[in-house]
Design a protein around this motif. Structure first.
Motif, PDB file in Angstrom:
ATOM      1  N   GLU A   3       0.829  -1.198   0.000  1.00 23.49           N
ATOM      2  CA  GLU A   3       0.000   0.000   0.000  1.00 23.49           C
ATOM      3  C   GLU A   3       0.864   1.249   0.000  1.00 23.49           C
ATOM      4  O   GLU A   3       2.036   1.215   0.337  1.00 23.49           O
ATOM      5  CB  GLU A   3      -0.908   0.021   1.252  1.00 23.49           C
ATOM      6  N   ARG A  68      -6.175   4.595  -8.831  1.00 21.59           N
ATOM      7  CA  ARG A  68      -7.193   5.236  -7.986  1.00 21.59           C
ATOM      8  C   ARG A  68      -7.492   6.647  -8.477  1.00 21.59           C
ATOM      9  O   ARG A  68      -8.653   7.079  -8.507  1.00 21.59           O
ATOM     10  CB  ARG A  68      -6.741   5.278  -6.528  1.00 21.59           C
ATOM     11  N   GLU A  72     -11.117   8.031  -9.781  1.00 29.94           N
ATOM     12  CA  GLU A  72     -11.742   9.246  -9.247  1.00 29.94           C
ATOM     13  C   GLU A  72     -12.077  10.228 -10.361  1.00 29.94           C
ATOM     14  O   GLU A  72     -13.121  10.888 -10.338  1.00 29.94           O
ATOM     15  CB  GLU A  72     -10.809   9.899  -8.229  1.00 29.94           C
ATOM     16  N   LEU A 124      -7.501  -3.218  -5.440  1.00 27.89           N
ATOM     17  CA  LEU A 124      -8.244  -2.232  -6.224  1.00 27.89           C
ATOM     18  C   LEU A 124      -9.614  -2.742  -6.675  1.00 27.89           C
ATOM     19  O   LEU A 124     -10.422  -1.961  -7.164  1.00 27.89           O
ATOM     20  CB  LEU A 124      -7.435  -1.819  -7.456  1.00 27.89           C
ATOM     21  N   ARG A 125      -9.852  -4.031  -6.521  1.00 24.80           N
ATOM     22  CA  ARG A 125     -11.103  -4.587  -7.039  1.00 24.80           C
ATOM     23  C   ARG A 125     -12.315  -3.953  -6.373  1.00 24.80           C
ATOM     24  O   ARG A 125     -13.278  -3.560  -7.042  1.00 24.80           O
ATOM     25  CB  ARG A 125     -11.120  -6.101  -6.844  1.00 24.80           C
ATOM     26  N   ALA A 126     -12.305  -3.865  -5.053  1.00 22.34           N
ATOM     27  CA  ALA A 126     -13.429  -3.271  -4.340  1.00 22.34           C
ATOM     28  C   ALA A 126     -13.570  -1.792  -4.684  1.00 22.34           C
ATOM     29  O   ALA A 126     -14.687  -1.281  -4.859  1.00 22.34           O
ATOM     30  CB  ALA A 126     -13.255  -3.447  -2.834  1.00 22.34           C
ATOM     31  N   TYR A 127     -12.441  -1.095  -4.811  1.00 24.37           N
ATOM     32  CA  TYR A 127     -12.465   0.333  -5.152  1.00 24.37           C
ATOM     33  C   TYR A 127     -13.053   0.520  -6.545  1.00 24.37           C
ATOM     34  O   TYR A 127     -13.872   1.415  -6.780  1.00 24.37           O
ATOM     35  CB  TYR A 127     -11.048   0.895  -5.086  1.00 24.37           C
ATOM     36  N   SER A 128     -12.643  -0.333  -7.487  1.00 24.55           N
ATOM     37  CA  SER A 128     -13.157  -0.259  -8.848  1.00 24.55           C
ATOM     38  C   SER A 128     -14.655  -0.554  -8.876  1.00 24.55           C
ATOM     39  O   SER A 128     -15.419   0.098  -9.601  1.00 24.55           O
ATOM     40  CB  SER A 128     -12.404  -1.247  -9.738  1.00 24.55           C
ATOM     41  N   ARG A 129     -15.075  -1.526  -8.074  1.00 25.42           N
ATOM     42  CA  ARG A 129     -16.494  -1.869  -8.013  1.00 25.42           C
ATOM     43  C   ARG A 129     -17.306  -0.699  -7.466  1.00 25.42           C
ATOM     44  O   ARG A 129     -18.376  -0.379  -7.996  1.00 25.42           O
ATOM     45  CB  ARG A 129     -16.673  -3.107  -7.124  1.00 25.42           C
ATOM     46  N   GLN A 130     -16.812  -0.035  -6.432  1.00 28.34           N
ATOM     47  CA  GLN A 130     -17.505   1.128  -5.884  1.00 28.34           C
ATOM     48  C   GLN A 130     -17.572   2.262  -6.899  1.00 28.34           C
ATOM     49  O   GLN A 130     -18.566   2.986  -6.974  1.00 28.34           O
ATOM     50  CB  GLN A 130     -16.803   1.594  -4.604  1.00 28.34           C
ATOM     51  N   THR A 131     -16.522   2.407  -7.686  1.00 34.23           N
ATOM     52  CA  THR A 131     -16.529   3.420  -8.740  1.00 34.23           C
ATOM     53  C   THR A 131     -17.627   3.135  -9.756  1.00 34.23           C
ATOM     54  O   THR A 131     -18.380   4.031 -10.152  1.00 34.23           O
ATOM     55  CB  THR A 131     -15.153   3.467  -9.442  1.00 34.23           C
ATOM     56  N   HIS A 134     -20.971   3.987  -8.313  1.00 27.86           N
ATOM     57  CA  HIS A 134     -21.167   5.436  -8.256  1.00 27.86           C
ATOM     58  C   HIS A 134     -21.530   5.963  -9.636  1.00 27.86           C
ATOM     59  O   HIS A 134     -22.444   6.792  -9.782  1.00 27.86           O
ATOM     60  CB  HIS A 134     -19.892   6.100  -7.734  1.00 27.86           C
TER      61      HIS A 134
END
Length: 209
Positions: A3, A68, A72, A124-131, A134
């Protein structure tokens, strides 16, 4: 995955992080991920390796931070387009969104190479999924506001699926061409629009002739 060491709070530190990310993006235009190294990135950014390690544990953490930032930006692009005055037809809105995302492939340094040849970073998978969620919610709100889409969970689900389909078609359009296949991009908006407004027993939309 390693990280980012910490999120910088001071302006000077944020500027150094930006230099590192921009240098990485430039290098990725001509350098494979396997060939990329922290010494190379530090030299390109004009900082010492020690400074680089102050903010990032390794090259994977740097690329993760870069991705990320791109995710964004995707959210901001979607919000801007869906909140401004909407075009007369829903398909035109989808074409506008897809054109904006396509420009990222064409103009954003490192973007296409990371998309197709970058590491698969589990964190990054969860972050991409949240993107994606959104973006789908922003699209759904615009369709409700401008094109009489019902504001129901069923149609939120349709928007989520349409965003997923659109992402896969963008992938296909740019896989072989840095400029993107124009026919696939045009078909993407058409397919998404037809799916979003397809009649069903539960949809409340009338059947088509």
């Amino acid at each position: 995955m390693a990280e980012q060491v910490h999120t910088p709070q001071q302006q000077r530190s944020r500027e150094k992080v930006a230099l590192i990310l921009e240098a990485t993006a430039r290098l990725l235009e001509t350098t494979s991920y396997d060939e990329l190294g922290t010494k190379l990135i530090a030299a390109e950014a004009g900082v010492s390796v020690g400074v680089l390690y102050r903010y990032f544990a390794d090259k994977e953490a740097i690329v993760a931070a870069l991705v990320r930032r791109w995710l964004e930006m995707d959210v901001r692009i979607t919000e801007r387009i869906t909140e401004e005055p909407l075009p007369p037809r829903s398909q035109e809105l989808l074409e506008k969104l897809l054109a904006a995302y396509a420009d990222r492939f064409r103009t954003e340094r490192g973007y296409r190479r990371v998309w197709y040849h970058g590491p698969r970073i589990d964190a990054l998978r969860a972050y991409s999924r949240q993107t994606d969620l959104h973006i789908a919610e922003s699209v759904h709100k615009a369709l409700v506001r401008g094109y009489a889409m019902p504001d129901t969970e069923q149609f939120r689900r349709r928007a989520r699926i349409a965003v997923e389909v659109g992402g896969n078609l963008l992938d296909l359009a740019f896989r072989e061409s840095a400029e993107g296949d124009p026919e696939i991009l045009a078909d993407a908006a058409l397919m998404m629009d037809r799916y979003l407004f397809a009649p069903s027993a539960e949809s409340g939309f009338p059947g088509t002739a």
